[in-house]
Design a protein around this motif. Structure first.
Motif, mmCIF file in Angstrom:
data_model
loop_
_atom_site.group_PDB
_atom_site.id
_atom_site.type_symbol
_atom_site.label_atom_id
_atom_site.label_comp_id
_atom_site.label_asym_id
_atom_site.label_seq_id
_atom_site.Cartn_x
_atom_site.Cartn_y
_atom_site.Cartn_z
ATOM 1 N N ALA A 1 0.831 -1.203 0.000
ATOM 2 C CA ALA A 1 0.000 0.000 0.000
ATOM 3 C C ALA A 1 0.867 1.254 0.000
ATOM 4 O O ALA A 1 0.568 2.225 -0.722
ATOM 5 N N MET A 2 1.932 1.264 0.788
ATOM 6 C CA MET A 2 2.831 2.416 0.818
ATOM 7 C C MET A 2 3.519 2.604 -0.527
ATOM 8 O O MET A 2 3.683 3.727 -1.012
ATOM 9 N N HIS A 3 3.930 1.520 -1.149
ATOM 10 C CA HIS A 3 4.564 1.584 -2.463
ATOM 11 C C HIS A 3 3.599 2.199 -3.479
ATOM 12 O O HIS A 3 3.982 3.076 -4.269
ATOM 13 N N ASN A 4 2.342 1.767 -3.450
ATOM 14 C CA ASN A 4 1.346 2.313 -4.373
ATOM 15 C C ASN A 4 1.089 3.792 -4.109
ATOM 16 O O ASN A 4 0.940 4.589 -5.043
ATOM 17 N N THR A 5 1.054 4.169 -2.839
ATOM 18 C CA THR A 5 0.840 5.574 -2.483
ATOM 19 C C THR A 5 1.993 6.438 -2.973
ATOM 20 O O THR A 5 1.777 7.523 -3.533
ATOM 21 N N ILE A 6 3.209 5.980 -2.777
ATOM 22 C CA ILE A 6 4.384 6.729 -3.231
ATOM 23 C C ILE A 6 4.381 6.848 -4.751
ATOM 24 O O ILE A 6 4.650 7.917 -5.305
ATOM 25 N N ARG A 7 4.044 5.768 -5.444
ATOM 26 C CA ARG A 7 3.979 5.803 -6.907
ATOM 27 C C ARG A 7 2.925 6.817 -7.369
ATOM 28 O O ARG A 7 3.166 7.603 -8.298
ATOM 29 N N ASP A 8 1.779 6.841 -6.711
ATOM 30 C CA ASP A 8 0.727 7.794 -7.056
ATOM 31 C C ASP A 8 1.172 9.234 -6.798
ATOM 32 O O ASP A 8 0.873 10.145 -7.582
ATOM 33 N N LEU A 9 1.882 9.459 -5.688
ATOM 34 C CA LEU A 9 2.375 10.806 -5.382
ATOM 35 C C LEU A 9 3.398 11.278 -6.404
ATOM 36 O O LEU A 9 3.414 12.456 -6.783
ATOM 37 N N VAL A 10 4.247 10.379 -6.860
ATOM 38 C CA VAL A 10 5.234 10.741 -7.889
ATOM 39 C C VAL A 10 4.514 11.124 -9.174
ATOM 40 O O VAL A 10 4.854 12.118 -9.825
ATOM 41 N N GLY A 11 3.490 10.358 -9.536
ATOM 42 C CA GLY A 11 2.715 10.681 -10.735
ATOM 43 C C GLY A 11 2.001 12.013 -10.600
ATOM 44 O O GLY A 11 1.957 12.813 -11.547
ATOM 45 N N LEU A 12 1.447 12.285 -9.430
ATOM 46 C CA LEU A 12 0.775 13.557 -9.186
ATOM 47 C C LEU A 12 1.759 14.720 -9.238
ATOM 48 O O LEU A 12 1.447 15.790 -9.777
ATOM 49 N N ASN A 13 2.950 14.514 -8.696
ATOM 50 C CA ASN A 13 3.987 15.542 -8.741
ATOM 51 C C ASN A 13 4.377 15.852 -10.188
ATOM 52 O O ASN A 13 4.508 17.018 -10.568
ATOM 53 N N THR A 14 4.541 14.831 -10.992
ATOM 54 C CA THR A 14 4.889 15.020 -12.399
ATOM 55 C C THR A 14 3.786 15.791 -13.125
ATOM 56 O O THR A 14 4.060 16.712 -13.893
ATOM 57 N N LEU A 15 2.541 15.414 -12.876
ATOM 58 C CA LEU A 15 1.404 16.099 -13.482
ATOM 59 C C LEU A 15 1.367 17.565 -13.073
ATOM 60 O O LEU A 15 1.170 18.459 -13.907
ATOM 61 N N THR A 16 1.585 17.836 -11.793
ATOM 62 C CA THR A 16 1.560 19.207 -11.281
ATOM 63 C C THR A 16 2.666 20.053 -11.896
ATOM 64 O O THR A 16 2.438 21.208 -12.283
#
Length: 78
Positions: free
Chosen positions: A19-34
């Motif tokens: 779950a933490m790995h998925n959350t970190i991956r999602d945050l990286v994707g959100l950061n890239t989008l932002t």
């Protein structure tokens, strides 16, 4: 402890790590989008004027503070 209890704990820890790995991956994707969105907006005509206008409005409303002023009340110095 019983072997089954330890196995259940190991399974639970694996699920938490996943779950933490998925959350970190999602945050990286959100950061890239932002970052991409910010760069796109900065290329739009009138960006500088809009930033100056927003800064002026925030200053009039007293919303602009120094970093120390915004962080200081949150620090408990007991």
């Amino acid at each position: 402890m019983k072997k089954q209890t330890l196995l259940n704990m190991k399974h639970d820890m694996g699920k938490l790590a996943e779950a933490m790995h998925n959350t970190i991956r999602d945050l990286v994707g959100l950061n890239t989008l932002t970052q991409g969105l910010l760069q796109t907006v900065q290329l739009m005509p009138g960006y500088e004027d809009a930033i100056h206008e927003l800064t002026a409005r925030a200053a009039e409303a007293g919303q602009i503070t120094t970093e120390a002023e915004s962080v200081e009340p949150k620090i408990d110095l007991k």
